[in-house]
Motif scaffolding. Structure first.
Motif, PDB file in Angstrom:
ATOM      1  N   ARG A 105       1.999   3.004  10.733  1.00 20.54           N
ATOM      2  CA  ARG A 105       0.845   2.735  11.591  1.00 20.54           C
ATOM      3  C   ARG A 105      -0.392   3.468  11.061  1.00 20.54           C
ATOM      4  N   SER A 106      -1.533   2.855  11.254  1.00 23.91           N
ATOM      5  CA  SER A 106      -2.797   3.457  10.850  1.00 23.91           C
ATOM      6  C   SER A 106      -2.908   4.856  11.458  1.00 23.91           C
ATOM      7  N   GLY A 107      -3.302   5.814  10.616  1.00 28.58           N
ATOM      8  CA  GLY A 107      -3.464   7.187  11.069  1.00 28.58           C
ATOM      9  C   GLY A 107      -2.242   8.066  10.894  1.00 28.58           C
ATOM     10  N   ARG A 108      -1.115   7.484  10.508  1.00 25.54           N
ATOM     11  CA  ARG A 108       0.109   8.267  10.313  1.00 25.54           C
ATOM     12  C   ARG A 108       0.106   8.892   8.921  1.00 25.54           C
ATOM     13  N   ARG A 109       0.985   9.876   8.739  1.00 23.27           N
ATOM     14  CA  ARG A 109       1.114  10.530   7.441  1.00 23.27           C
ATOM     15  C   ARG A 109       2.478  10.220   6.842  1.00 23.27           C
ATOM     16  N   VAL A 110       2.499  10.089   5.504  1.00 26.21           N
ATOM     17  CA  VAL A 110       3.721   9.783   4.765  1.00 26.21           C
ATOM     18  C   VAL A 110       3.888  10.787   3.633  1.00 26.21           C
ATOM     19  N   ARG A 111       5.137  10.936   3.186  1.00 24.87           N
ATOM     20  CA  ARG A 111       5.421  11.755   2.007  1.00 24.87           C
ATOM     21  C   ARG A 111       6.618  11.176   1.276  1.00 24.87           C
ATOM     22  N   GLY A 112       6.731  11.493  -0.006  1.00 24.93           N
ATOM     23  CA  GLY A 112       7.822  10.979  -0.827  1.00 24.93           C
ATOM     24  C   GLY A 112       8.849  12.046  -1.127  1.00 24.93           C
ATOM     25  N   ARG A 113      10.112  11.646  -1.062  1.00 26.52           N
ATOM     26  CA  ARG A 113      11.251  12.509  -1.392  1.00 26.52           C
ATOM     27  C   ARG A 113      11.932  11.878  -2.598  1.00 26.52           C
ATOM     28  N   PHE A 114      12.085  12.637  -3.694  1.00 27.83           N
ATOM     29  CA  PHE A 114      12.525  12.113  -4.981  1.00 27.83           C
ATOM     30  C   PHE A 114      13.868  12.710  -5.394  1.00 27.83           C
ATOM     31  N   VAL A 115      14.830  11.845  -5.707  1.00 25.97           N
ATOM     32  CA  VAL A 115      16.132  12.241  -6.229  1.00 25.97           C
ATOM     33  C   VAL A 115      16.244  11.659  -7.636  1.00 25.97           C
ATOM     34  N   LEU A 116      16.577  12.505  -8.606  1.00 27.71           N
ATOM     35  CA  LEU A 116      16.736  12.049  -9.989  1.00 27.71           C
ATOM     36  C   LEU A 116      18.116  11.423 -10.155  1.00 27.71           C
ATOM     37  N   LEU A 127       0.853  -1.199   0.000  1.00 29.68           N
ATOM     38  CA  LEU A 127       0.000   0.000   0.000  1.00 29.68           C
ATOM     39  C   LEU A 127       0.883   1.242   0.000  1.00 29.68           C
ATOM     40  N   THR A 128       1.857   1.273   0.891  1.00 25.30           N
ATOM     41  CA  THR A 128       2.764   2.417   0.949  1.00 25.30           C
ATOM     42  C   THR A 128       3.475   2.590  -0.391  1.00 25.30           C
ATOM     43  N   LEU A 129       3.938   1.493  -0.973  1.00 20.33           N
ATOM     44  CA  LEU A 129       4.609   1.541  -2.264  1.00 20.33           C
ATOM     45  C   LEU A 129       3.667   2.079  -3.348  1.00 20.33           C
ATOM     46  N   SER A 130       2.410   1.665  -3.318  1.00 17.85           N
ATOM     47  CA  SER A 130       1.459   2.101  -4.353  1.00 17.85           C
ATOM     48  C   SER A 130       1.169   3.590  -4.281  1.00 17.85           C
ATOM     49  N   LEU A 131       1.407   4.213  -3.148  1.00 16.87           N
ATOM     50  CA  LEU A 131       1.179   5.650  -3.013  1.00 16.87           C
ATOM     51  C   LEU A 131       2.240   6.478  -3.740  1.00 16.87           C
ATOM     52  N   LEU A 132       3.300   5.824  -4.244  1.00 19.80           N
ATOM     53  CA  LEU A 132       4.324   6.555  -4.998  1.00 19.80           C
ATOM     54  C   LEU A 132       3.717   7.283  -6.194  1.00 19.80           C
ATOM     55  N   SER A 133       2.752   6.684  -6.851  1.00 19.36           N
ATOM     56  CA  SER A 133       2.131   7.338  -8.013  1.00 19.36           C
ATOM     57  C   SER A 133       1.529   8.676  -7.620  1.00 19.36           C
ATOM     58  N   ARG A 134       0.820   8.700  -6.528  1.00 18.10           N
ATOM     59  CA  ARG A 134       0.204   9.950  -6.037  1.00 18.10           C
ATOM     60  C   ARG A 134       1.277  10.951  -5.628  1.00 18.10           C
ATOM     61  N   MET A 135       2.297  10.473  -4.911  1.00 17.84           N
ATOM     62  CA  MET A 135       3.360  11.356  -4.447  1.00 17.84           C
ATOM     63  C   MET A 135       4.162  11.915  -5.631  1.00 17.84           C
ATOM     64  N   GLY A 136       4.465  11.051  -6.581  1.00 14.94           N
ATOM     65  CA  GLY A 136       5.233  11.471  -7.752  1.00 14.94           C
ATOM     66  C   GLY A 136       4.511  12.507  -8.586  1.00 14.94           C
ATOM     67  N   ALA A 137       3.182  12.449  -8.599  1.00 15.98           N
ATOM     68  CA  ALA A 137       2.404  13.420  -9.360  1.00 15.98           C
ATOM     69  C   ALA A 137       2.673  14.845  -8.872  1.00 15.98           C
ATOM     70  N   GLU A 138       3.028  15.001  -7.621  1.00 12.12           N
ATOM     71  CA  GLU A 138       3.329  16.320  -7.068  1.00 12.12           C
ATOM     72  C   GLU A 138       4.798  16.690  -7.198  1.00 12.12           C
ATOM     73  N   ALA A 139       5.675  15.702  -7.174  1.00 12.64           N
ATOM     74  CA  ALA A 139       7.093  15.992  -6.955  1.00 12.64           C
ATOM     75  C   ALA A 139       8.004  15.793  -8.154  1.00 12.64           C
ATOM     76  N   MET A 140       7.643  14.941  -9.086  1.00 14.29           N
ATOM     77  CA  MET A 140       8.555  14.598 -10.184  1.00 14.29           C
ATOM     78  C   MET A 140       8.451  15.602 -11.322  1.00 14.29           C
ATOM     79  N   LEU A 141       9.555  15.793 -12.033  1.00  7.47           N
ATOM     80  CA  LEU A 141       9.592  16.649 -13.213  1.00  7.47           C
ATOM     81  C   LEU A 141       9.270  15.824 -14.448  1.00  7.47           C
ATOM     82  N   LEU A 142       8.478  16.392 -15.328  1.00 10.33           N
ATOM     83  CA  LEU A 142       8.147  15.734 -16.585  1.00 10.33           C
ATOM     84  C   LEU A 142       8.667  16.577 -17.739  1.00 10.33           C
ATOM     85  N   PRO A 143       9.143  15.918 -18.806  1.00  7.06           N
ATOM     86  CA  PRO A 143       9.687  16.680 -19.941  1.00  7.06           C
ATOM     87  C   PRO A 143       8.598  17.361 -20.760  1.00  7.06           C
ATOM     88  N   ASP A 144       8.954  18.547 -21.307  1.00 10.41           N
ATOM     89  CA  ASP A 144       8.087  19.240 -22.270  1.00 10.41           C
ATOM     90  C   ASP A 144       7.699  18.267 -23.378  1.00 10.41           C
TER      91      ASP A 144
END
Length: 151
Positions: A101-112, A64-81
């Motif tokens: 743990r249930s109720g906690r918050r997570v975020r993704g940090r992306f390095v190219l 589940l945590t891994l699957s949230l990468l798509s949502r996190m990446g939508a905010e953080a990753m750069l896409l080419p023109d």
């Protein structure tokens, strides 16, 4: 997702290119994931029994945590023109380091890590991603995520 020129993206190789906002991992989200994957192990979906474990309560599935990468990446990753389409190409070196743990918050940090031309009009972007758990020192997971971009 932020849009940038290919030259701008390539100039950021080796750098952190973005951090997503925080996402709450609610018990409802955990239960929905359990239903979708048919993984209803008690440590995920039975708060009373999970409270008796070393986790002290229900935890999210690692996938589940891994699957949230798509949502996190939508905010953080750069896409080419000129991007026409982007698809997941896979993951390398996935490690689940700490339970969420249930109720906690997570975020993704992306390095190219790299940008490679796989074929004409196809770029393979490789990112090292760390999913942090709010208020905790140890991250939930780390992975190398590959995205295939069609320009």
């Amino acid at each position: 997702m932020p849009i940038a020129s290919l030259d701008d993206i390539r100039s950021r190789i080796g750098e952190e290119i973005g951090v997503s906002g925080w996402l709450e991992v609610t018990q409802e989200r955990i239960d929905a994931f359990a239903d979708a994957t048919e993984d209803r192990q008690f440590i995920h979906v039975d708060p009373a029994t999970a409270a008796q474990t070393p986790f002290g309560g229900p935890i999210a599935h690692g996938f589940l945590t891994l699957s949230l990468l798509s949502r996190m990446g939508a905010e953080a990753m750069l896409l080419p023109d000129g991007l026409r389409m982007a698809v997941n190409y896979g993951l390398d070196r996935v490690r689940f380091l700490a339970p969420v743990r249930s109720g906690r918050r997570v975020r993704g940090r992306f390095v190219l890590d790299s940008v490679d031309e796989k074929a004409p009009g196809q770029l393979l972007l490789r990112h090292t991603v760390t999913v942090e758990i709010e208020g905790e020192e140890k991250p939930a997971l780390t992975a190398v995520w590959l995205g295939l971009m069609f320009t």
